[in-house]
Design a protein around this motif. Sequence first.
Motif, PDB file in Angstrom:
ATOM      1  N   UNK A 100     -32.025  15.862 -52.007  1.00 29.19           N
ATOM      2  CA  UNK A 100     -32.837  16.198 -50.833  1.00 29.19           C
ATOM      3  C   UNK A 100     -33.779  15.044 -50.531  1.00 29.19           C
ATOM      4  N   UNK A 101     -33.705  14.535 -49.319  1.00 29.40           N
ATOM      5  CA  UNK A 101     -34.557  13.422 -48.873  1.00 29.40           C
ATOM      6  C   UNK A 101     -35.749  13.982 -48.117  1.00 29.40           C
ATOM      7  N   UNK A 102     -36.948  13.554 -48.503  1.00 28.66           N
ATOM      8  CA  UNK A 102     -38.177  13.964 -47.835  1.00 28.66           C
ATOM      9  C   UNK A 102     -38.238  13.250 -46.491  1.00 28.66           C
ATOM     10  N   UNK A 103     -38.395  14.027 -45.400  1.00 27.70           N
ATOM     11  CA  UNK A 103     -38.437  13.456 -44.051  1.00 27.70           C
ATOM     12  C   UNK A 103     -39.775  12.809 -43.715  1.00 27.70           C
ATOM     13  N   UNK A 104     -40.856  13.386 -44.194  1.00 29.34           N
ATOM     14  CA  UNK A 104     -42.205  12.926 -43.875  1.00 29.34           C
ATOM     15  C   UNK A 104     -42.526  11.681 -44.712  1.00 29.34           C
ATOM     16  N   UNK A 105     -42.569  10.514 -44.059  1.00 35.57           N
ATOM     17  CA  UNK A 105     -42.791   9.261 -44.772  1.00 35.57           C
ATOM     18  C   UNK A 105     -44.173   9.204 -45.426  1.00 35.57           C
ATOM     19  N   UNK A 106     -45.162   9.753 -44.741  1.00 39.99           N
ATOM     20  CA  UNK A 106     -46.512   9.764 -45.315  1.00 39.99           C
ATOM     21  C   UNK A 106     -46.538  10.628 -46.576  1.00 39.99           C
ATOM     22  N   UNK A 107     -45.935  11.804 -46.494  1.00 41.63           N
ATOM     23  CA  UNK A 107     -45.879  12.681 -47.660  1.00 41.63           C
ATOM     24  C   UNK A 107     -45.125  11.993 -48.798  1.00 41.63           C
ATOM     25  N   UNK A 108     -44.023  11.359 -48.478  1.00 48.94           N
ATOM     26  CA  UNK A 108     -43.245  10.671 -49.509  1.00 48.94           C
ATOM     27  C   UNK A 108     -44.103   9.594 -50.192  1.00 48.94           C
ATOM     28  N   UNK A 109     -44.872   8.867 -49.414  1.00 49.13           N
ATOM     29  CA  UNK A 109     -45.771   7.850 -49.974  1.00 49.13           C
ATOM     30  C   UNK A 109     -46.825   8.508 -50.858  1.00 49.13           C
ATOM     31  N   UNK A 110     -47.401   9.615 -50.395  1.00 47.68           N
ATOM     32  CA  UNK A 110     -48.405  10.323 -51.186  1.00 47.68           C
ATOM     33  C   UNK A 110     -47.809  10.854 -52.486  1.00 47.68           C
ATOM     34  N   UNK A 111     -46.573  11.342 -52.410  1.00 46.38           N
ATOM     35  CA  UNK A 111     -45.913  11.854 -53.607  1.00 46.38           C
ATOM     36  C   UNK A 111     -45.702  10.719 -54.619  1.00 46.38           C
ATOM     37  N   UNK A 112     -45.313   9.549 -54.134  1.00 43.32           N
ATOM     38  CA  UNK A 112     -45.138   8.399 -55.031  1.00 43.32           C
ATOM     39  C   UNK A 112     -46.476   7.995 -55.649  1.00 43.32           C
ATOM     40  N   UNK A 113     -47.519   7.988 -54.828  1.00 42.98           N
ATOM     41  CA  UNK A 113     -48.857   7.666 -55.348  1.00 42.98           C
ATOM     42  C   UNK A 113     -49.299   8.699 -56.386  1.00 42.98           C
ATOM     43  N   UNK A 114     -49.044   9.963 -56.096  1.00 42.44           N
ATOM     44  CA  UNK A 114     -49.395  11.029 -57.043  1.00 42.44           C
ATOM     45  C   UNK A 114     -48.628  10.832 -58.355  1.00 42.44           C
ATOM     46  N   UNK A 115     -47.371  10.422 -58.245  1.00 43.96           N
ATOM     47  CA  UNK A 115     -46.556  10.179 -59.439  1.00 43.96           C
ATOM     48  C   UNK A 115     -47.181   9.071 -60.279  1.00 43.96           C
ATOM     49  N   UNK A 116     -47.603   7.982 -59.635  1.00 41.79           N
ATOM     50  CA  UNK A 116     -48.229   6.870 -60.357  1.00 41.79           C
ATOM     51  C   UNK A 116     -49.562   7.293 -60.974  1.00 41.79           C
ATOM     52  N   UNK A 117     -50.341   8.058 -60.228  1.00 38.67           N
ATOM     53  CA  UNK A 117     -51.617   8.542 -60.761  1.00 38.67           C
ATOM     54  C   UNK A 117     -51.385   9.472 -61.953  1.00 38.67           C
ATOM     55  N   UNK A 118     -50.377  10.309 -61.847  1.00 41.41           N
ATOM     56  CA  UNK A 118     -50.060  11.245 -62.930  1.00 41.41           C
ATOM     57  C   UNK A 118     -49.663  10.492 -64.195  1.00 41.41           C
ATOM     58  N   UNK A 119     -48.907   9.422 -64.041  1.00 37.79           N
ATOM     59  CA  UNK A 119     -48.527   8.603 -65.198  1.00 37.79           C
ATOM     60  C   UNK A 119     -49.782   8.041 -65.861  1.00 37.79           C
ATOM     61  N   UNK A 120     -50.711   7.528 -65.048  1.00 38.81           N
ATOM     62  CA  UNK A 120     -51.951   6.983 -65.591  1.00 38.81           C
ATOM     63  C   UNK A 120     -52.780   8.055 -66.292  1.00 38.81           C
TER      64      UNK A 120
END
Length: 167
Positions: A100-120
């Motif tokens: 499933x591909x996320x259509x909302x580019x802003x949301x996708x960017x936020x999800x990636x940022x959240x992923x990086x923050x979660x790793x930290x």
Amino acid sequence: MFIDYYDVLSVESIATSEEIKLAYREQSKKWHPDRNLNIDTTDKMQLINEAYLILNDNEARSRYDIEYFKFKQKNTNTRNDCFSESEEKNSSKQYKYEDYKVDDEILEKWMKNARHQAVDIVKKILQEVGELTVDATKAAGKKMGELLIGYLIFGVIMLVLFKACSS
């Protein structure tokens, strides 16, 4: 890739902010490395933190909900139950939907940022747990050393008294 953050936190999509916060705390406690000493919970903890970062932010959650309902319409059987006992200790993959591909580019960017923050966040937790373990070991060693010295001093005093009394 789409991740079912509601399922990660074991809440319904209609959950209030307070319910999400409570679920986050419960899941964090459940999967904390201190409570799972022989299990690598890194992936699960990262996923829990990522879900909370998105669902706790009103604008991110609003965008996520739009995408979530599109996802649900496309995939009617997507809601997974909580981990079964055998899966519970092993994987967090059941929440991720590669097709499933996320259509909302802003949301996708936020999800990636959240992923990086979660790793930290999880790296910091693991580091603190490691430091606490080392500190606890040092403290226990120091205490044992102090006790040993105390017993040695007591033994020497008793030996001197015994020698003095027997002469």
